[in-house]
Design an enzyme around this catalytic site. Structure first.
Site, PDB file in Angstrom:
ATOM      1  N   GLY A 156       0.858  -1.178   0.000  1.00  0.00           N
ATOM      2  CA  GLY A 156       0.000   0.000   0.000  1.00  0.00           C
ATOM      3  C   GLY A 156       0.896   1.230   0.000  1.00  0.00           C
ATOM      4  O   GLY A 156       2.088   1.155  -0.314  1.00  0.00           O
ATOM      5  N   GLU A 195       6.178   3.644  -0.212  1.00  0.00           N
ATOM      6  CA  GLU A 195       6.951   4.852   0.126  1.00  0.00           C
ATOM      7  C   GLU A 195       8.201   4.498   0.937  1.00  0.00           C
ATOM      8  O   GLU A 195       9.291   5.019   0.668  1.00  0.00           O
ATOM      9  CB  GLU A 195       6.073   5.842   0.904  1.00  0.00           C
ATOM     10  N   ASP A 248      -8.956   9.418  10.911  1.00  0.00           N
ATOM     11  CA  ASP A 248      -8.740   8.022  10.514  1.00  0.00           C
ATOM     12  C   ASP A 248      -9.658   7.035  11.228  1.00  0.00           C
ATOM     13  O   ASP A 248      -9.835   5.909  10.756  1.00  0.00           O
ATOM     14  CB  ASP A 248      -7.283   7.608  10.831  1.00  0.00           C
ATOM     15  N   HIS A 275       5.462  26.686 -19.869  1.00  0.00           N
ATOM     16  CA  HIS A 275       6.528  25.912 -20.509  1.00  0.00           C
ATOM     17  C   HIS A 275       7.886  26.314 -19.957  1.00  0.00           C
ATOM     18  O   HIS A 275       8.105  27.502 -19.738  1.00  0.00           O
ATOM     19  CB  HIS A 275       6.474  26.177 -22.018  1.00  0.00           C
TER      20      HIS A 275
END
Ligand code: FAD
Ligand code: NDP
Length: 518
Positions: free
Chosen positions: A223, A228, A353, A491
Site C-alpha cells: 500500500g 513509500e 482516521d 513551458h
C-alpha cells in the site's frame, strides 16, 4: 440592543451565537467542558482549536502508547510524528541522493565518489524537526486556550470521560464531563499474526527514529506505506524487497499502479509477488530469517534480512475507549458516523482516521475536524465533502491523482461513455542526466459526450503532489476536457502536459511524444 443573532440556548445555559459561543456571566455550566476531544492528531487538534476559537471550553486528551520496541513520541498524532512529515523528509533525503548524481551530469564537481547518507544524522535531523513541531503545537494549544491532558481518555458514560492523570503506579482515575465529545483517536499499524512478528519486526511507527541502519529490509505490504518506505530506503542506499500479498496499491487506478511498480523494479526494488510471511526468526548472527509462502504456486521460501518492516495497514484505536459505556456503534475497528460525523449517539462525533469507510489522509482529517467544530459552535451547516480528494504516493517518480480511476469510471458509467486521454512525456530536466522517462505518464478520464467533464486525473512524474493540487480544485469546479485543452500551459513544466492531452486510448494512436516542445 445586541446585533448578535441567537441561534440556540444550550443545555448548560450558554448562548450559541452567530459569532460563536458565549456564556451567561452568572450561569453555572451543566458540564465541565463544552467539548472534550479524544486524540491530539490532525483531526482532534483542528477540531479543538477551531472550537476554542468559537468560544467553546475545550479539553483535548492525547496519549501515545509506545510501540513493542519502545518507540514513543509527543503531541500531534501520526502525521507529525510517524507519518507524513518524517516520511516526506526521508523522501526528500532520498531524492537529494539522486540529485547529487544528476548534478555531475550538469557540470558540478562532486569530489567524493563514495557519497553515502549518514542514517543516524538523518534520523537526528528528522527527530529534531518533529520535536520542534511538538513544542510549537503545545504553545499553540495554550495560546488558543485549549486545555491539554497527556493521558488516555475513555468513556465512563456518554457525557463522562475517565482518565488517569499520572503514569505513576496506583495513580487515581479522574473524570470530566462534556456536552459534546469528539473521538479522533486515529489508528496504529497492524502486525501479522505469525511467530516473531511483534518481537522482531518494526513498523512505520519505528522506522523514522530507528537508531540502527535498516540495511537489507523486507517491506511487507504494497500500500502507500510499503511503497513509500521501500523507495526512500532504496534511495538512501539500502536494499528493500517488497512482499505483495495480492496487488500493488489496491483501490488506485490499475494501469498507474502497475506503472509505478514497474518504475520501482527498474530502480532495483524487487517484488515478491502473491506472497505472505509465515514466520520471522532471529539467526545466530543477529539477522532475521523470514519464512514465506507464494500463494499462487504454494511454494515455501525463505530469505535473510537485517530489518522486517510491517506495512500491512492500520487498525483503529477503539479498544481502550470503552465505547460500549457510551453506546457508540462501531464496524470492524472503526466508528460509524453519518454525513455530519455524528455517531449513533447524537452528541458524540468522530473525525479523522477512526471513521469507517473514509480516506485516511491528514488534510481530510483537518478539514473535517474544523467543519465539525464550526457546526457545533458557530452555527455553520457545511458538511465535509469526502469526494474527489487528491492524494499522492511519494515514490521517486511520484504518483498523484484526483477523482475516479479508469476502472471506477467504466464500472459506474459504462466503457462507451468514457473517454481516456493519455500520453507519455519527457521532463526537460531528465535529458542531461539521461534519466529514464519510461514511466512518465499521465491521463485524464472524462465523459465521452458534450464538453467532456473530467472525472479523474492521474499523473506519474516529478513533484506529482504539487502538479495535481491545482488541478484538484479545477476538477471540483467541473473541469472539462475543452477547458483543459484551451488552457495555455506553462513551458517547460510537466504540469503543462495536461493541457496537451490530445490522444485518446480509443484512437489507438501512439501516446509517446516525438519531442518535448511539439
Ligand atoms: P492521528 O494523527 O493518528 O491522531 C490520533 C491521536 O490520538 C494519536 O496521538 C493517538 O496516540 C491518540 N490517542 C489514541 N487513543 C487515545 C485515547 N483513548 N485518548 C487520548 N489519545 C488517544 N496522510 C497524508 O495526507 N499525506 C501523507 O503523506 C501521509 N503520509 C503518511 C505516512 C505514514 C507512514 C502514515 C502511517 C500515515 C500517513 N498519512 C498521510 C496519513 C495521516 O498521517 C493520517 O491520515 C492522519 O494522521 C490521521 O489523523 P487523526 O487525527 O485521525 O489520527
Ligand atoms: P494499506 O491498506 O494502504 O495497504 C496495506 C497493504 O498490506 C496492502 O498491500 C495489503 O494487501 C497488505 N496486507 C494486508 N494484510 C496483510 C497481511 N496479513 N499479510 C501481508 N500483506 C498484507 O495500508 P498502509 O499501511 O500502506 O496505509 C494506511 C493508510 O495510511 C493509507 O490508506 C493512507 O490513507 C494513509 N497513508 C497515506 C499516505 C500518503 O498520503 N502519501 C502515505 C502513507 C499512508 P491487500 O491489497 O492484499 O489487502
Amino acid at each position: 440592543m445586541s446585533t448578535i443573532k441567537l441561534l440556540r440556548t444550550s443545555s448548560h445555559n450558554a448562548l450559541r451565537t452567530s459569532r460563536g459561543w458565549c456564556r451567561h456571566a452568572a450561569s453555572r455550566p451543566r458540564y465541565d467542558y463544552d467539548l472534550v476531544v479524544l486524540g491530539g492528531g490532525s483531526a482532534g487538534l483542528a477540531c479543538a482549536k477551531e472550537a476554542a476559537g468559537c468560544g467553546a471550553r475545550v479539553l483535548c486528551f492525547d496519549y501515545v502508547k509506545p510501540t513493542p520496541v519502545g518507540t514513543k513520541w509527543g503531541i500531534g498524532g501520526t502525521c507529525v510524528n510517524v507519518g507524513c512529515i518524517p516520511k516526506k523528509l526521508m523522501h526528500q533525503a532520498s531524492l537529494l541522493g539522486e540529485a547529487v548524481h544528476e548534478a555531475v551530469a550538469y557540470g558540478w564537481n562532486v569530489d567524493d565518489k563514495n557519497l553515502r547518507p549518514d542514517w543516524r544524522k538523518l534520523v537526528r535531523s528528522v527527530q529534531n524537526h518533529i520535536k520542534s513541531v511538538n513544542w510549537v503545537t503545545r504553545v499553540d494549544l495554550r495560546d488558543k486556550k485549549v486545555e491539554y491532558v497527556n493521558s488516555m481518555g475513555s468513556f465512563r458514560d456518554s457525557h463522562t470521560i475517565e482518565y488517569v492523570a499520572s503514569t505513576s503506579p496506583g495513580a487515581e482515575s479522574r473524570q470530566v464531563t462534556s456536552e459534546y465529545v469528539v473521538v479522533a483517536v486515529g489508528g496504529r499499524p497492524r502486525y501479522p499474526d505469525i511467530p516473531g512478528a511483534v518481537e522482531l519486526g518494526i513498523t512505520s511507527d519505528d522506522i523514522f527514529s530507528y537508531e540502527r541502519e535498516p540495511g537489507r529490509t523486507l517491506v511487507v505490504g504494497a500500500g502507500y506505506v510499503g511503497l513509500e518506505c521501500a523507495c526512500f530506503l532504496k534511495g538512501l542506499g539500502y536494499e528493500p524487497t517488497v512482499m505483495v500479498r495480492s496487488i500493488v496499491l489496491r483501490g488506485f487506478d490499475r494501469q498507474m499502479s502497475d506503472l509505478l511498480a514497474a518504475m520501482m523494479t527498474e530502480r532495483g526494488i524487487p517484488f515478491l509477488g502473491t506472497t505472505i510471511p509465515k514466520a520471522v526468526e532471529r539467526q545466530a548472527d543477529g539477522r532475521l530469517l523470514v519464512r514465506y509462502r507464494n500463494t499462487t504456486t504454494q511454494a515455501d521460501g525463505s530469505d535473510v534480512f537485517d530489518t522486517v518492516l510491517w506495512a500491512i495497514g492500520r487498525k483503529g484505536l477503539i479498544e481502550e475507549l470503552n465505547l460500549e459505556a457510551a453506546g457508540v456503534r462501531t464496524q470492524d475497528d472503526k466508528i460509524v458516523v453519518d454525513a455530519a460525523e455524528a455517531t449513533s449517539v447524537p452528541h458524540i462525533f468522530a473525525v479523522g482516521d477512526i471513521i469507517f469507510g473514509r480516506p485516511e489522509l491528514t488534510p481530510v482529517a483537518i478539514l473535517a475536524g474544523r467543519l465539525l467544530a464550526r457546526r457545533l459552535f458557530a452555527g455553520a451547516t457545511q458538511l465535509m465533502d469526502y469526494d474527489d480528494v487528491a492524494t499522492t504516493v511519494f515514490t521517486p517518480l511520484e504518483y498523484s491523482c484526483v477523482g475516479m480511476s479508469e476502472e471506477t469510471a467504466i464500472a459506474l458509467r459504462g466503457a462507451d461513455n468514457i473517454e481516456v486521454f493519455h500520453g507519455y512525456y519527457k521532463p526537460t530536466e531528465f535529458f542531461i542526466p539521461q534519466k529514464s522517462v519510461r514511466h512518465c505518464y499521465l491521463k485524464a478520464v472524462a465523459e465521452v459526450s458534450g464538453d467532456q467533464k473530467i472525472l479523474g486525473l492521474h499523473y506519474i512524474g516529478p513533484v506529482a503532489g504539487e502538479v495535481i493540487q491545482g488541478f484538484a480544485a479545477a476538477l471540483k469546479s467541473g473541469l472539462t476536457v475543452k477547458t483543459l485543452l484551451n488552457t495555455v500551459g506553462i513551458h517547460p513544466t510537466t504540469a503543462e502536459e495536461f493541457t496537451r492531452l490530445s490522444i485518446t486510448k480509443r484512437s489507438g494512436r501512439d501516446p509517446t511524444p516525438a519531442s518535448c516542445c511539439s
